[in-house]
Design an enzyme around this catalytic site. Structure first.
Site, PDB file in Angstrom:
ATOM      1  N   GLY A   1       0.798  -1.146  -0.188  1.00 34.58           N
ATOM      2  CA  GLY A   1      -0.032   0.365  -0.281  1.00 34.58           C
ATOM      3  C   GLY A   1       0.626   1.432   0.015  1.00 34.58           C
ATOM      4  O   GLY A   1       0.406   2.000   0.806  1.00 34.58           O
TER       5      GLY A   1
ATOM      6  N   SER B   1       4.783  -5.516  -2.679  1.00 43.17           N
ATOM      7  CA  SER B   1       4.657  -4.136  -3.107  1.00 43.17           C
ATOM      8  C   SER B   1       5.572  -4.084  -1.775  1.00 43.17           C
ATOM      9  O   SER B   1       6.452  -3.857  -1.294  1.00 43.17           O
ATOM     10  CB  SER B   1       3.435  -3.238  -3.092  1.00 43.17           C
TER      11      SER B   1
END
Length: 537
Positions: A109, A191
């Protein structure tokens, strides 16, 4: 309902059903540190305090104050340092069994959003395997990554990463109560979570706390990882203009967390193109009385070989860059596409607007688009490949190339090309271009609110079984294909060596190959030869 006792008190959990309709145990909202509120805001986490009675662990806890990944609404609270534990079975004194591998999940995120909630990270797929799963929340945005110059104020930065270290310490103290092995902990993330997993093996704080990592679609060398000191800018956005850091921190500790988030949103939106570094991310901490999470640049740590040498699995999705439209604010998309100088690597330390910067930008344009005026409509695939390389793959590839010079453990590299109905993020963004979107591998590891019904022996079922087998094999023994006769996988995954970046293409079928995107990676290696003095990432 079930009650167990851990170091800080008793927990009441509940039962769930895994993919195969077998029971497993669920413990939600387990605190692993004190709430970072008041004078603890922005500071390193403190150990959790014991509680009396039985704590209800049947409902999910709060995420950090942030904008929701999908709805974009403001959600969460500062009392967010909680984790979830899922286990197929609990230890029984009269029937002792071997402890299970632990998989410790860090959500992505961009360090700004996300959580450990089951809407995206349901445990049902992993609970069908013989592992214990831990999923954590950590502080996000400025609340997790503010840093100050004055080391006496106790805010050197990286508080969000220190939350993760505290959660790993919690695992060491408590995971045997859930049947997990504290000596076999695999940190995995996607991520920003992959960045965190990579940084954790580079940090001097983590020796003995983890034993393997899986970094999905990012690494510590990605250009968007670095943060910078920003307390003054945040305070000014909130109407406070005094530059004295002692007064600044006092002011920021008294403002509501939601107001801080709103200031962060305004700054990030306005500054996306104009500045080179974001306000929240990893920083090299100044020497102080506090143990640092990061004491040198990641590339310097990797080059020195002075880090935790642990088996690593790392890779990328073949068209990650399709997510660039979601990541880049709408006002910045046109200039980001039209001005190739924004794709000149920051690590080259070339001044934007200089003759050299424009020369490199022109080489990038010619390589990806040819000698024609590029438009998004006519060159979307090329643009998404460029975004894949500059935001994700290039630095992952270079990271592996640097590691292999000093690493004493195996590195397993992958390229994810599976496309089925489980590629949920691409579907959510209505992308009709071939390739696997950023985050799409998650649909094979976790059950989500968007996961369709999976028919036995369907392409989704067969692909999901293969992916989960690779991940859990690695968690169990540090080798994703320990049995070359495994009929589900049917392949032997060779690690990277000094001559070749061997990789497993996770497609249909699984297949071993060498040197991913060779022309594109050779282009970037040539670009980094322009100035050998700064060619290290």
């Amino acid at each position: 309902m079930v009650v167990i006792e851990i170091e800080s008190g008793k927990l009441r959990g509940k039962l769930g059903l895994d993919k195969l309709n077998n029971n497993f145990y669920i413990f939600h909202n387990v605190p692993y540190a004190q709430p970072p509120v008041g004078s603890l805001r922005f500071k390193a986490p403190r150990p959790v305090q014991p509680w009396k009675g039985i704590k209800d662990a049947t409902r999910e806890g709060s995420e950090c104050v942030s904008r929701h990944l999908i709805t974009r609404k403001i959600v969460g609270s500062e009392d967010c340092l909680n984790l979830n534990v899922y286990t197929p079975e609990l230890p029984q004194k009269n029937r002792p069994k071997p402890l299970k591998p632990v998989m410790f999940w860090i959500h992505g995120g961009i360090f700004m959003t996300g959580s450990n909630k089951t809407d995206l990270f349901g445990p049902e797929f992993l609970m069908a395997e013989d592992v214990v799963l831990v999923t954590i929340n950590y502080r996000l945005g400025i609340l997790g990554f503010l840093s100050l110059e004055d080391t006496s104020l106790g805010v050197p930065g990286n508080a969000g990463f220190k939350d993760m270290v505290m959660a790993l310490k919690w695992v060491q103290k408590n995971i045997t109560k859930f049947g997990g092995d504290p000596n076999n902990v695999t940190v995995f993330g996607e991520s920003a979570g992959a960045v965190a997993a990579h940084l954790l093996i580079l940090s001097p704080m983590t020796k003995g706390l983890l034993h393997k990592i899986i970094a999905q679609s990012a690494c510590a060398l990605n250009t968007w990882v670095g943060g910078r000191r920003s307390a003054k800018i945040v305070a000014e956005q909130l109407g406070f203009s005094n530059s004295d850091e002692r007064k600044l921190i006092s002011f920021l500790q008294g403002v509501s967390a939601v107001d801080i988030l709103k200031a962060q949103i305004k700054i990030d939106t306005a500054d996306f193109i104009e500045t080179d570094f974001r306000f929240f991310g990893a920083v090299v901490e100044k020497p102080s009385s506090e143990e640092p999470f990061l004491d040198r640049r990641p590339i310097d740590i990797i080059s020195s070989g002075d880090y935790n040498h642990l088996p690593m699995m790392i890779g990328y999705n073949d068209r990650e860059g399709m997510a660039i439209d979601q990541i880049v604010p709408s006002r910045a998309r046109a200039p980001f596409f039209e001005n190739m100088e924004f794709s000149v690597p920051l690590a080259l330390k070339v001044q934007r607007g200089s003759t050299l910067s424009k020369q490199i930008a022109n080489e990038i344009r010619l390589f990806y688009f040819g000698d024609v005026k590029q438009t998004r409509e006519e060159h979307q695939t090329q643009y998404f490949d460029l975004s894949t390389d500059t935001c994700f793959l290039r630095d992952i590839y270079f990271s592996v190339k640097h590691h292999i010079k000093t690493f004493t453990k195996p590195i397993y590299f992958y390229k994810f090309t599976l496309e089925t109905e489980l590629n949920i993020f691409k579907k959510l963004q209505n992308k009709n271009i071939a390739g696997v979107y950023h985050g799409d591998e998650l649909g094979y590891i976790f059950k989500t609110m968007f996961t369709p019904d999976i028919t036995p022996e369907s392409p989704e079922d067969l692909a999901q079984k293969k992916v989960i087998k690779l991940w859990t094999n690695f968690a169990a023994c540090g080798n994703p294909t320990p049995d070359s006769t495994d009929y589900i996988l049917g392949v032997k995954w060779k690690p990277v060596d000094t001559h070749n970046v061997n990789y497993l293409e996770i497609g249909n079928p699984l297949s071993m190959k060498s040197n991913p995107e060779p022309e594109r990676m050779a282009f970037w290696e040539k670009i980094f030869e322009i100035n050998p003095l700064v060619s290290k990432l």
